[in-house]
Scaffold this motif. Structure first.
Motif, PDB file in Angstrom:
ATOM      1  N   GLY A  73       0.805  -1.208   0.000  1.00 56.57           N
ATOM      2  CA  GLY A  73       0.000   0.000   0.000  1.00 56.57           C
ATOM      3  C   GLY A  73       0.841   1.261   0.000  1.00 56.57           C
ATOM      4  N   PHE A  74       0.628   2.102  -1.012  1.00 59.27           N
ATOM      5  CA  PHE A  74       1.275   3.406  -1.085  1.00 59.27           C
ATOM      6  C   PHE A  74       0.278   4.521  -0.787  1.00 59.27           C
ATOM      7  CE2 PHE A  74       3.912   0.655  -3.668  1.00 59.27           C
ATOM      8  CZ  PHE A  74       5.215   1.112  -3.473  1.00 59.27           C
ATOM      9  N   GLY A  75      -0.836   4.172  -0.179  1.00 63.25           N
ATOM     10  CA  GLY A  75      -1.897   5.152  -0.011  1.00 63.25           C
ATOM     11  C   GLY A  75      -1.860   5.931   1.287  1.00 63.25           C
ATOM     12  N   ALA A  76      -1.318   5.354   2.347  1.00 61.83           N
ATOM     13  CA  ALA A  76      -1.438   5.974   3.669  1.00 61.83           C
ATOM     14  C   ALA A  76      -0.581   7.224   3.783  1.00 61.83           C
ATOM     15  CB  ALA A  76      -1.047   4.974   4.753  1.00 61.83           C
ATOM     16  N   GLY A  77      -1.165   8.293   4.304  1.00 66.65           N
ATOM     17  CA  GLY A  77      -0.436   9.526   4.515  1.00 66.65           C
ATOM     18  C   GLY A  77       0.091   9.631   5.929  1.00 66.65           C
TER      19      GLY A  77
ATOM     20  N   ALA B  96       1.475  15.320  13.814  1.00 69.99           N
ATOM     21  CA  ALA B  96       1.273  14.016  13.187  1.00 69.99           C
ATOM     22  C   ALA B  96       2.411  13.582  12.284  1.00 69.99           C
ATOM     23  CB  ALA B  96      -0.046  14.017  12.405  1.00 69.99           C
ATOM     24  N   LYS B  97       2.827  14.454  11.367  1.00 70.64           N
ATOM     25  CA  LYS B  97       3.713  14.024  10.293  1.00 70.64           C
ATOM     26  C   LYS B  97       5.177  14.039  10.691  1.00 70.64           C
ATOM     27  CE  LYS B  97      -0.095  14.071   7.856  1.00 70.64           C
ATOM     28  NZ  LYS B  97      -0.810  12.872   7.415  1.00 70.64           N
TER      29      LYS B  97
ATOM     30  N   PHE C  67       6.023  13.531   2.077  1.00 71.05           N
ATOM     31  CA  PHE C  67       6.469  12.173   1.723  1.00 71.05           C
ATOM     32  C   PHE C  67       5.542  11.548   0.690  1.00 71.05           C
ATOM     33  CE2 PHE C  67       4.916  12.051   6.251  1.00 71.05           C
ATOM     34  CZ  PHE C  67       3.623  11.622   6.007  1.00 71.05           C
ATOM     35  N   TYR C  68       5.292  12.334  -0.368  1.00 69.59           N
ATOM     36  CA  TYR C  68       4.461  11.881  -1.472  1.00 69.59           C
ATOM     37  C   TYR C  68       5.152  12.199  -2.795  1.00 69.59           C
ATOM     38  CZ  TYR C  68       1.078  12.525   2.302  1.00 69.59           C
ATOM     39  OH  TYR C  68       0.438  12.505   3.512  1.00 69.59           O
ATOM     40  N   VAL C  69       4.861  11.367  -3.799  1.00 68.53           N
ATOM     41  CA  VAL C  69       5.224  11.682  -5.169  1.00 68.53           C
ATOM     42  C   VAL C  69       3.952  11.557  -5.988  1.00 68.53           C
ATOM     43  CG1 VAL C  69       5.933   9.305  -5.685  1.00 68.53           C
ATOM     44  CG2 VAL C  69       6.856  11.197  -7.039  1.00 68.53           C
ATOM     45  N   PHE C  70       3.806  12.444  -6.993  1.00 71.01           N
ATOM     46  CA  PHE C  70       2.512  12.608  -7.658  1.00 71.01           C
ATOM     47  C   PHE C  70       2.721  12.578  -9.171  1.00 71.01           C
ATOM     48  CE2 PHE C  70      -1.458  15.136  -8.547  1.00 71.01           C
ATOM     49  CZ  PHE C  70      -2.344  14.342  -7.824  1.00 71.01           C
TER      50      PHE C  70
ATOM     51  N   GLY D 111      -5.863  12.170 -13.894  1.00 74.29           N
ATOM     52  CA  GLY D 111      -4.689  11.881 -14.711  1.00 74.29           C
ATOM     53  C   GLY D 111      -3.409  11.730 -13.914  1.00 74.29           C
ATOM     54  N   HIS D 112      -3.523  11.611 -12.594  1.00 80.03           N
ATOM     55  CA  HIS D 112      -2.373  11.453 -11.719  1.00 80.03           C
ATOM     56  C   HIS D 112      -2.628  10.320 -10.726  1.00 80.03           C
ATOM     57  CE1 HIS D 112      -2.074  15.624 -13.122  1.00 80.03           C
ATOM     58  NE2 HIS D 112      -0.783  15.557 -12.875  1.00 80.03           N
ATOM     59  N   LEU D 113      -1.580   9.854 -10.099  1.00 81.81           N
ATOM     60  CA  LEU D 113      -1.666   8.943  -8.969  1.00 81.81           C
ATOM     61  C   LEU D 113      -0.778   9.484  -7.852  1.00 81.81           C
ATOM     62  CD1 LEU D 113      -1.319   5.387 -10.620  1.00 81.81           C
ATOM     63  CD2 LEU D 113      -3.426   6.514  -9.894  1.00 81.81           C
ATOM     64  N   ARG D 114      -1.223   9.324  -6.604  1.00 75.00           N
ATOM     65  CA  ARG D 114      -0.379   9.684  -5.474  1.00 75.00           C
ATOM     66  C   ARG D 114       0.190   8.420  -4.845  1.00 75.00           C
ATOM     67  NH1 ARG D 114      -2.148  11.875   0.434  1.00 75.00           N
ATOM     68  NH2 ARG D 114      -2.325   9.611   0.686  1.00 75.00           N
ATOM     69  N   PHE D 115       1.506   8.415  -4.710  1.00 76.02           N
ATOM     70  CA  PHE D 115       2.208   7.354  -4.013  1.00 76.02           C
ATOM     71  C   PHE D 115       2.876   7.952  -2.777  1.00 76.02           C
ATOM     72  CE2 PHE D 115       1.982   5.877  -8.349  1.00 76.02           C
ATOM     73  CZ  PHE D 115       1.874   4.495  -8.276  1.00 76.02           C
ATOM     74  N   SER D 116       2.532   7.432  -1.595  1.00 76.61           N
ATOM     75  CA  SER D 116       3.269   7.792  -0.393  1.00 76.61           C
ATOM     76  C   SER D 116       4.520   6.921  -0.319  1.00 76.61           C
ATOM     77  CB  SER D 116       2.410   7.564   0.851  1.00 76.61           C
ATOM     78  OG  SER D 116       3.206   7.637   2.026  1.00 76.61           O
TER      79      SER D 116
END
Length: 365
Positions: free
Chosen positions: A3-7, A206-207, A292-295, A339-344
């Motif tokens: 999973g690359f979804g969790a922020g 949090a982060k 800590f994301y790439v888009f 048109g994008h995806l977010r990967f944490s």
């Protein structure tokens, strides 16, 4: 499944923070109600911290401790906005912003900046979207979901534009400790101190401190706005859990080495995931300099069949990647940027390598 979804950071909360919470739990004074606005010592520590980052003299009365960053977002919009007001919302944006704006009866006005702009809107774009009903401009730097960071020059230009047009600025600075490649974090109030009476800063532990589950956030702004938001919070939730507040105080006043070690790990993972994603067919991958994301822009991977399934949107692509490669990413539609995806990249290096290799293999078929 990878999973690359969790922020949220995958690290445990630093031990000295946990120890402070244990000590607080054993202290009878934490077993009672406390002030809605936050423990006095925590508000004082936050005022001191923001005095340092803004260069302004921030008083504890200008600080409200909230149940996580989301409560700070909601209460800020509820305090500033009337029904029918418009909010300029640079896109891609964090998913909570438009929901909180709508709950206040206002209307979000997305201002989309694509990969060719590094996901940062221009003043010309903002001006084109401004109307007589525009009340607030939202900023988030470093950004969720893109990882983009406004340069000092960009934040100054945008801040002065907001000042010239009498707009409130709501700036989410929760990722301020997570920047890379020498990119400085610049608070809008440091860049344009004249905005002090019309700006609300949002943040939380949090982060940067791996404390997503502790639920401690804050608002920092003009004293009258903070008082109004505190009155609202008194009827919503009262004060934040006293033990979590004492833990947050330990985070702010304790050693910085654990935070820096986490930042260094994120930096290493950032470089790894950008390298891996750049090899995926159809992906255009800007290098993030914060959070800590790439888009990646994945439009080059759309309009084709993948294992017999026609993929025309980033939501459909995310579904195919989930079901066929067992890799989870968040589609750009959630952030106002189809048109994008977010990967944490807040996960182990080996998982990053394995997960992106699966995506690359699937899209290379």
């Amino acid at each position: 499944m990878i999973g690359f979804g969790a922020g949220e950071p995958d690290f445990p909360t630093p031990q000295h923070i946990v120890d402070a919470a244990i000590e607080a739990a054993q202290d009878p004074s934490t077993h009672r109600y406390s002030a809605t606005g936050g423990l006095p010592e925590l508000r004082a520590a936050l005022a001191e911290a923001f005095t340092g980052t803004t260069g302004l003299d921030i008083e504890p009365a200008q600080v409200l401790v909230t149940n996580g960053g989301k409560q700070a977002v909601f209460q800020t919009f509820a305090t500033l906005l009337d029904p029918g007001d418009e909010v300029l919302l640079p896109a891609p944006y964090w998913t909570t912003y438009p929901e909180a704006i709508r709950q206040a009866g206002a209307v979000e006005v997305p201002v989309l900046a694509g990969v060719d702009q590094g996901y940062i809107p221009t003043v010309d774009q903002l001006e084109a979207a401004r109307t007589e009903r525009t009340r607030v401009l939202v900023l988030c730097s470093p950004s969720n979901p893109t990882g983009a960071v406004l340069t000092p020059e960009q934040i100054t230009e945008i801040g002065r534009w907001a000042l010239d047009h009498g707009l409130w600025v709501v700036t989410d600075e929760i990722y301020q400790s997570l920047t890379y490649d020498g990119m400085p974090f610049t608070s809008v109030l440091k860049a344009v101190p004249e905005l002090a009476e019309t700006t609300v800063l949002l943040g939380g532990v949090a982060k940067s401190f791996a404390m997503t589950g502790w639920r401690v956030g804050w608002m920092v702004g003009p004293a009258d706005v903070i008082k109004a938001a505190s009155n609202l919070q008194s009827h919503l939730t009262s004060h934040v859990n006293n033990i979590a507040q004492r833990a947050a105080l330990a985070a702010l006043s304790g050693p910085t080495e654990p935070v820096e070690k986490m930042r260094e790990a994120f930096d290493r993972r950032r470089r790894l995931i950008v390298e891996k994603l750049s090899a995926v067919p159809g992906f255009t991958v800007p290098t993030p300099t914060g959070a800590f994301y790439v888009f990646p822009d994945v439009s080059g991977a759309l309009g084709r069949e993948i294992r017999g399934r026609k993929v025309t949107t980033s939501t459909e692509l995310a579904t195919v990647i989930l079901e066929e490669a067992e890799v989870a990413a968040v589609p750009g539609e959630a952030f106002g940027a189809p048109g994008h995806l977010r990967f944490s990249y807040a996960l182990a290096d080996d998982d990053i390598t394995e997960g992106i290799d699966r995506v690359a293999a699937l899209l290379a078929e």
